[in-house]
Design a protein around this motif. Structure first.
Motif, PDB file in Angstrom:
ATOM      1  N   THR A   9     -54.133  -4.128 -81.021  1.00 14.91           N
ATOM      2  CA  THR A   9     -52.948  -4.296 -81.856  1.00 14.91           C
ATOM      3  C   THR A   9     -52.297  -5.629 -81.519  1.00 14.91           C
ATOM      4  N   LEU A  10     -51.891  -6.359 -82.551  1.00 15.59           N
ATOM      5  CA  LEU A  10     -51.029  -7.525 -82.385  1.00 15.59           C
ATOM      6  C   LEU A  10     -49.636  -7.078 -82.804  1.00 15.59           C
ATOM      7  N   ARG A  11     -48.657  -7.289 -81.932  1.00 16.06           N
ATOM      8  CA  ARG A  11     -47.275  -6.929 -82.247  1.00 16.06           C
ATOM      9  C   ARG A  11     -46.339  -7.972 -81.661  1.00 16.06           C
ATOM     10  N   TYR A  12     -45.113  -8.010 -82.210  1.00 18.06           N
ATOM     11  CA  TYR A  12     -44.129  -8.940 -81.680  1.00 18.06           C
ATOM     12  C   TYR A  12     -43.801  -8.586 -80.223  1.00 18.06           C
ATOM     13  N   PRO A  13     -43.565  -9.598 -79.396  1.00 20.39           N
ATOM     14  CA  PRO A  13     -43.175  -9.344 -78.007  1.00 20.39           C
ATOM     15  C   PRO A  13     -41.804  -8.661 -77.931  1.00 20.39           C
ATOM     16  N   ARG A  14     -41.658  -7.801 -76.939  1.00 17.72           N
ATOM     17  CA  ARG A  14     -40.399  -7.087 -76.684  1.00 17.72           C
ATOM     18  C   ARG A  14     -39.877  -7.471 -75.305  1.00 17.72           C
ATOM     19  N   PRO A  15     -38.573  -7.326 -75.068  1.00 15.69           N
ATOM     20  CA  PRO A  15     -38.044  -7.624 -73.732  1.00 15.69           C
ATOM     21  C   PRO A  15     -38.760  -6.869 -72.610  1.00 15.69           C
ATOM     22  N   SER A  16     -39.199  -5.660 -72.886  1.00 15.89           N
ATOM     23  CA  SER A  16     -39.880  -4.866 -71.858  1.00 15.89           C
ATOM     24  C   SER A  16     -41.267  -5.417 -71.498  1.00 15.89           C
ATOM     25  N   ASP A  17     -41.766  -6.392 -72.239  1.00 14.92           N
ATOM     26  CA  ASP A  17     -43.078  -6.993 -71.964  1.00 14.92           C
ATOM     27  C   ASP A  17     -43.023  -8.091 -70.908  1.00 14.92           C
ATOM     28  N   GLY A  18     -41.826  -8.468 -70.476  1.00 11.66           N
ATOM     29  CA  GLY A  18     -41.670  -9.617 -69.584  1.00 11.66           C
ATOM     30  C   GLY A  18     -42.470  -9.538 -68.305  1.00 11.66           C
ATOM     31  N   ARG A  47     -37.552 -15.725 -70.994  1.00 12.16           N
ATOM     32  CA  ARG A  47     -37.006 -16.799 -71.839  1.00 12.16           C
ATOM     33  C   ARG A  47     -37.895 -17.005 -73.074  1.00 12.16           C
ATOM     34  N   TRP A  48     -39.223 -16.982 -72.881  1.00 14.22           N
ATOM     35  CA  TRP A  48     -40.133 -17.123 -74.026  1.00 14.22           C
ATOM     36  C   TRP A  48     -39.934 -15.980 -75.007  1.00 14.22           C
ATOM     37  N   ILE A  49     -39.894 -14.752 -74.499  1.00 13.65           N
ATOM     38  CA  ILE A  49     -39.690 -13.592 -75.371  1.00 13.65           C
ATOM     39  C   ILE A  49     -38.366 -13.728 -76.121  1.00 13.65           C
ATOM     40  N   GLY A  50     -37.331 -14.166 -75.417  1.00 10.57           N
ATOM     41  CA  GLY A  50     -36.014 -14.315 -76.024  1.00 10.57           C
ATOM     42  C   GLY A  50     -35.973 -15.317 -77.167  1.00 10.57           C
ATOM     43  N   GLY A  51     -36.877 -16.283 -77.170  1.00 11.73           N
ATOM     44  CA  GLY A  51     -36.908 -17.294 -78.231  1.00 11.73           C
ATOM     45  C   GLY A  51     -37.853 -16.979 -79.377  1.00 11.73           C
ATOM     46  N   ARG A  56     -39.976 -17.503 -84.955  1.00 10.64           N
ATOM     47  CA  ARG A  56     -40.601 -16.849 -86.122  1.00 10.64           C
ATOM     48  C   ARG A  56     -39.850 -17.180 -87.394  1.00 10.64           C
ATOM     49  N   GLU A  57     -38.546 -16.970 -87.338  1.00  9.08           N
ATOM     50  CA  GLU A  57     -37.716 -17.135 -88.535  1.00  9.08           C
ATOM     51  C   GLU A  57     -37.666 -18.589 -89.002  1.00  9.08           C
ATOM     52  N   ARG A  58     -37.783 -19.526 -88.090  1.00  8.40           N
ATOM     53  CA  ARG A  58     -37.741 -20.948 -88.462  1.00  8.40           C
ATOM     54  C   ARG A  58     -39.116 -21.507 -88.813  1.00  8.40           C
TER      55      ARG A  58
END
Length: 193
Positions: A9-18, A47-51, A56-58
């Protein structure tokens, strides 16, 4: 958004993945070819996950963690260098050393190719490998990329300039995968290109 096929599965990173991303990306063999690695602290992964959402949106970076059904997160893959006018982007991937040579790279590429060509409407994908990174070069060629040449002094790591091979993949060069399960849609910056 997430894409799945078989046990990947490819999914967006979550804070819990740090913690897991820090564990994988602190290995110099994994991230030694990148200007940002290896990670030295968990805060770098956080920090990477947080950005990621803003990127994505930009339209700067459409990043996903690669999650194996049994092993959990094993790496990251993303689309970046988006040119909506030219309908092209670059793809980049890194995978934990334990999963090198297991086929996970090819499986994750099938999903990212589906996203790029079928969902985003891109007409070209580009990839790069450092001229000294033979493993990456072979991996790109195995999944269907064609080497187009070498870009001199293309990438910098600190004060060191690196030459890279440039590769391409076009939609007609990629066999469409009909068994990809998609949940969600690409962000507006990446859709309808």
């Amino acid at each position: 958004m997430q894409l799945s096929r078989s046990n990947i599965t490819l999914r967006y990173p979550r804070p819990s993945d740090g913690e897991r991303l820090f564990e994988l990306a602190r290995d110099p063999a994994v991230t030694g070819w990148f200007s940002w690695g290896p990670y030295e602290a968990r805060s770098q992964a956080d920090r990477w996950i947080g950005g990621c959402e803003d990127a994505r949106e930009r339209g700067h970076d459409l990043a996903f963690v690669i999650e194996d059904q049994n092993a959990g997160i094993v790496g990251v893959t993303s689309l970046n260098e988006l040119s909506p006018r030219d309908r092209r982007a670059a793809v980049g991937t890194w995978i934990g050393r334990e999963w090198w040579g297991t086929g996970i790279n090819a499986q994750s590429k099938t999903l990212i190719f589906h996203l790029a060509f079928e969902l985003c409407g891109l007409r070209r994908l580009t990839a790069y490998s450092d001229v000294e990174n033979e493993r990456s070069t072979r991996a790109l060629e195995r999944v269907g990329f064609t080497r187009e040449g070498t870009l001199r002094r293309w990438h910098r790591h600190g004060d060191v300039e690196h030459d890279v091979h440039i590769f391409r993949l076009l939609p007609e060069e990629w066999p469409t995968a009909s068994d990809v399960i998609v949940d969600g849609e690409p962000p507006p910056a990446w859709s309808g290109i």
